[in-house]
Design a protein around this motif. Structure first.
Motif, mmCIF file in Angstrom:
data_model
loop_
_atom_site.group_PDB
_atom_site.id
_atom_site.type_symbol
_atom_site.label_atom_id
_atom_site.label_comp_id
_atom_site.label_asym_id
_atom_site.label_seq_id
_atom_site.Cartn_x
_atom_site.Cartn_y
_atom_site.Cartn_z
ATOM 1 N N ASN A 6 1.976 -29.847 -1.942
ATOM 2 C CA ASN A 6 1.116 -28.688 -1.714
ATOM 3 C C ASN A 6 1.711 -27.765 -0.659
ATOM 4 O O ASN A 6 1.699 -26.540 -0.808
ATOM 5 N N ARG A 7 2.242 -28.330 0.392
ATOM 6 C CA ARG A 7 2.819 -27.520 1.468
ATOM 7 C C ARG A 7 4.058 -26.769 0.982
ATOM 8 O O ARG A 7 4.241 -25.587 1.295
ATOM 9 N N ILE A 8 4.905 -27.448 0.237
ATOM 10 C CA ILE A 8 6.103 -26.791 -0.292
ATOM 11 C C ILE A 8 5.695 -25.662 -1.237
ATOM 12 O O ILE A 8 6.259 -24.558 -1.176
ATOM 13 N N ASP A 9 4.701 -25.907 -2.089
ATOM 14 C CA ASP A 9 4.214 -24.859 -3.001
ATOM 15 C C ASP A 9 3.759 -23.636 -2.215
ATOM 16 O O ASP A 9 4.093 -22.491 -2.572
ATOM 17 N N ARG A 10 2.987 -23.854 -1.174
ATOM 18 C CA ARG A 10 2.454 -22.742 -0.393
ATOM 19 C C ARG A 10 3.552 -21.998 0.367
ATOM 20 O O ARG A 10 3.543 -20.765 0.444
ATOM 21 N N LEU A 11 4.504 -22.733 0.914
ATOM 22 C CA LEU A 11 5.615 -22.089 1.618
ATOM 23 C C LEU A 11 6.514 -21.318 0.653
ATOM 24 O O LEU A 11 7.017 -20.236 0.988
ATOM 25 N N ALA A 12 6.700 -21.852 -0.558
ATOM 26 C CA ALA A 12 7.496 -21.149 -1.570
ATOM 27 C C ALA A 12 6.786 -19.866 -2.004
ATOM 28 O O ALA A 12 7.417 -18.810 -2.137
ATOM 29 N N ALA A 13 5.467 -19.932 -2.194
ATOM 30 C CA ALA A 13 4.697 -18.746 -2.574
ATOM 31 C C ALA A 13 4.772 -17.669 -1.493
ATOM 32 O O ALA A 13 4.748 -16.468 -1.793
ATOM 33 N N ALA A 14 4.912 -18.084 -0.244
ATOM 34 C CA ALA A 14 5.015 -17.138 0.869
ATOM 35 C C ALA A 14 6.450 -16.636 1.066
ATOM 36 O O ALA A 14 6.705 -15.805 1.936
ATOM 37 N N GLY A 15 7.396 -17.168 0.286
ATOM 38 C CA GLY A 15 8.782 -16.729 0.390
ATOM 39 C C GLY A 15 9.542 -17.334 1.567
ATOM 40 O O GLY A 15 10.601 -16.826 1.944
ATOM 41 N N LEU A 16 9.023 -18.420 2.124
ATOM 42 C CA LEU A 16 9.663 -19.034 3.288
ATOM 43 C C LEU A 16 10.614 -20.166 2.916
ATOM 44 O O LEU A 16 11.498 -20.517 3.702
ATOM 45 N N VAL A 17 10.420 -20.755 1.726
ATOM 46 C CA VAL A 17 11.324 -21.787 1.215
ATOM 47 C C VAL A 17 11.544 -21.554 -0.280
ATOM 48 O O VAL A 17 10.761 -20.847 -0.927
ATOM 49 N N THR A 18 12.596 -22.161 -0.786
ATOM 50 C CA THR A 18 12.834 -22.188 -2.233
ATOM 51 C C THR A 18 13.132 -23.623 -2.628
ATOM 52 O O THR A 18 13.462 -24.459 -1.775
ATOM 53 N N ARG A 19 13.010 -23.882 -3.911
ATOM 54 C CA ARG A 19 13.391 -25.189 -4.463
ATOM 55 C C ARG A 19 14.601 -24.972 -5.355
ATOM 56 O O ARG A 19 14.699 -23.954 -6.024
ATOM 57 N N ARG A 20 15.477 -25.990 -5.364
ATOM 58 C CA ARG A 20 16.591 -25.952 -6.310
ATOM 59 C C ARG A 20 16.900 -27.380 -6.732
ATOM 60 O O ARG A 20 16.605 -28.328 -5.989
ATOM 61 N N PRO A 21 17.478 -27.549 -7.902
ATOM 62 C CA PRO A 21 17.825 -28.905 -8.333
ATOM 63 C C PRO A 21 18.833 -29.539 -7.376
ATOM 64 O O PRO A 21 19.733 -28.867 -6.868
ATOM 65 N N ASP A 22 18.675 -30.825 -7.145
ATOM 66 C CA ASP A 22 19.604 -31.568 -6.295
ATOM 67 C C ASP A 22 20.835 -31.912 -7.133
ATOM 68 O O ASP A 22 20.722 -32.631 -8.125
ATOM 69 N N PRO A 23 22.024 -31.407 -6.770
ATOM 70 C CA PRO A 23 23.216 -31.683 -7.561
ATOM 71 C C PRO A 23 23.614 -33.157 -7.565
ATOM 72 O O PRO A 23 24.336 -33.609 -8.448
ATOM 73 N N GLU A 24 23.118 -33.921 -6.605
ATOM 74 C CA GLU A 24 23.432 -35.352 -6.504
ATOM 75 C C GLU A 24 22.445 -36.219 -7.285
ATOM 76 O O GLU A 24 22.699 -37.396 -7.479
ATOM 77 N N ASP A 25 21.310 -35.658 -7.675
ATOM 78 C CA ASP A 25 20.248 -36.426 -8.329
ATOM 79 C C ASP A 25 19.587 -35.525 -9.370
ATOM 80 O O ASP A 25 18.851 -34.603 -9.025
ATOM 81 N N ARG A 26 19.826 -35.820 -10.652
ATOM 82 C CA ARG A 26 19.314 -34.949 -11.727
ATOM 83 C C ARG A 26 17.807 -34.778 -11.679
ATOM 84 O O ARG A 26 17.282 -33.757 -12.080
ATOM 85 N N ARG A 27 17.087 -35.793 -11.206
ATOM 86 C CA ARG A 27 15.624 -35.692 -11.154
ATOM 87 C C ARG A 27 15.145 -35.126 -9.824
ATOM 88 O O ARG A 27 13.969 -34.833 -9.652
ATOM 89 N N GLY A 28 16.041 -34.977 -8.870
ATOM 90 C CA GLY A 28 15.659 -34.572 -7.522
ATOM 91 C C GLY A 28 15.654 -33.068 -7.306
ATOM 92 O O GLY A 28 16.206 -32.293 -8.090
ATOM 93 N N VAL A 29 15.021 -32.697 -6.232
ATOM 94 C CA VAL A 29 14.898 -31.299 -5.837
ATOM 95 C C VAL A 29 15.280 -31.196 -4.361
ATOM 96 O O VAL A 29 15.068 -32.129 -3.591
ATOM 97 N N LEU A 30 15.832 -30.067 -3.987
ATOM 98 C CA LEU A 30 16.071 -29.771 -2.580
ATOM 99 C C LEU A 30 15.229 -28.570 -2.194
ATOM 100 O O LEU A 30 15.105 -27.612 -2.959
ATOM 101 N N VAL A 31 14.645 -28.652 -1.030
ATOM 102 C CA VAL A 31 13.841 -27.553 -0.499
ATOM 103 C C VAL A 31 14.712 -26.843 0.526
ATOM 104 O O VAL A 31 15.238 -27.478 1.445
#
Length: 176
Positions: free
Chosen positions: A96-121
């Motif tokens: 929830n916190r990551i969603d809210r920070l992303a909506a505010a333009g303070l963080v982004t998510r991207r796929p983790d190149p080391e883990d196909r199922r993972g995400v990096l904030v």
């Protein structure tokens, strides 16, 4: 019994302790001398922190997540799991916190190149500027809170508080 001598001035805790000693002379109220002051100082610190964050449009939880990313160093990104460990919240809360920070333009998510199922904030430039400004303001306010102590006194107090906190930190290290 107030005076200009800093060691003789009385604060609210002195009055509290004197009242308890009068009302309950059968109890050793000496712990109040330290812990009531720590508690009162914590309230002043909380007010200063909230004011610093609000000045920069941040909630305390936002500051916690953004500073975890900022402390990680370039490229200012962590996995959600690392953010969980840094902020001690549940995975649902972190999502929830990551969603809210992303909506505010303070963080982004991207796929983790080391883990196909993972995400990096990742911290955005706007997020980095906001957290840097808020942190600078926070440190100014914290210096004001400590202005009654010299550098040596601050170091001595830090050492004493560390001694008190280490056993608690050791038992909290396994907390979710």
């Amino acid at each position: 019994m107030t005076s200009n001598d800093p060691d003789r001035r009385e604060d609210e805790v002195d009055h509290l302790v004197a009242s308890w000693r009068k009302e309950r002379p059968d109890l050793d109220v000496e712990p109040l001398q330290v812990l009531s002051r720590v508690s009162r100082l914590a309230r002043h610190l909380d007010r200063a922190r909230r004011a610093a964050f609000a000045e920069h449009g941040l909630e305390p939880w936002e500051f916690d997540v953004l500073t975890a990313l900022r402390r990680a160093g370039e490229p200012y990104e962590l996995s959600p799991g690392a953010l969980l460990r840094a902020t001690l919240v549940t995975s649902g809360t972190m999502t929830n916190r990551i969603d809210r920070l992303a909506a505010a333009g303070l963080v982004t998510r991207r796929p983790d190149p080391e883990d196909r199922r993972g995400v990096l904030v990742s911290l955005t430039e706007a997020g980095r500027k906001r957290v840097d400004d808020a942190f600078t303001d926070l440190l100014r306010r914290e210096r004001e809170l400590l202005s009654g102590l010299g550098q040596r006194e601050q170091q001595a107090l830090a050492g004493l508080l560390r001694t008190l906190l280490i056993p608690f930190d050791a038992t909290d290290s396994g907390a979710p």
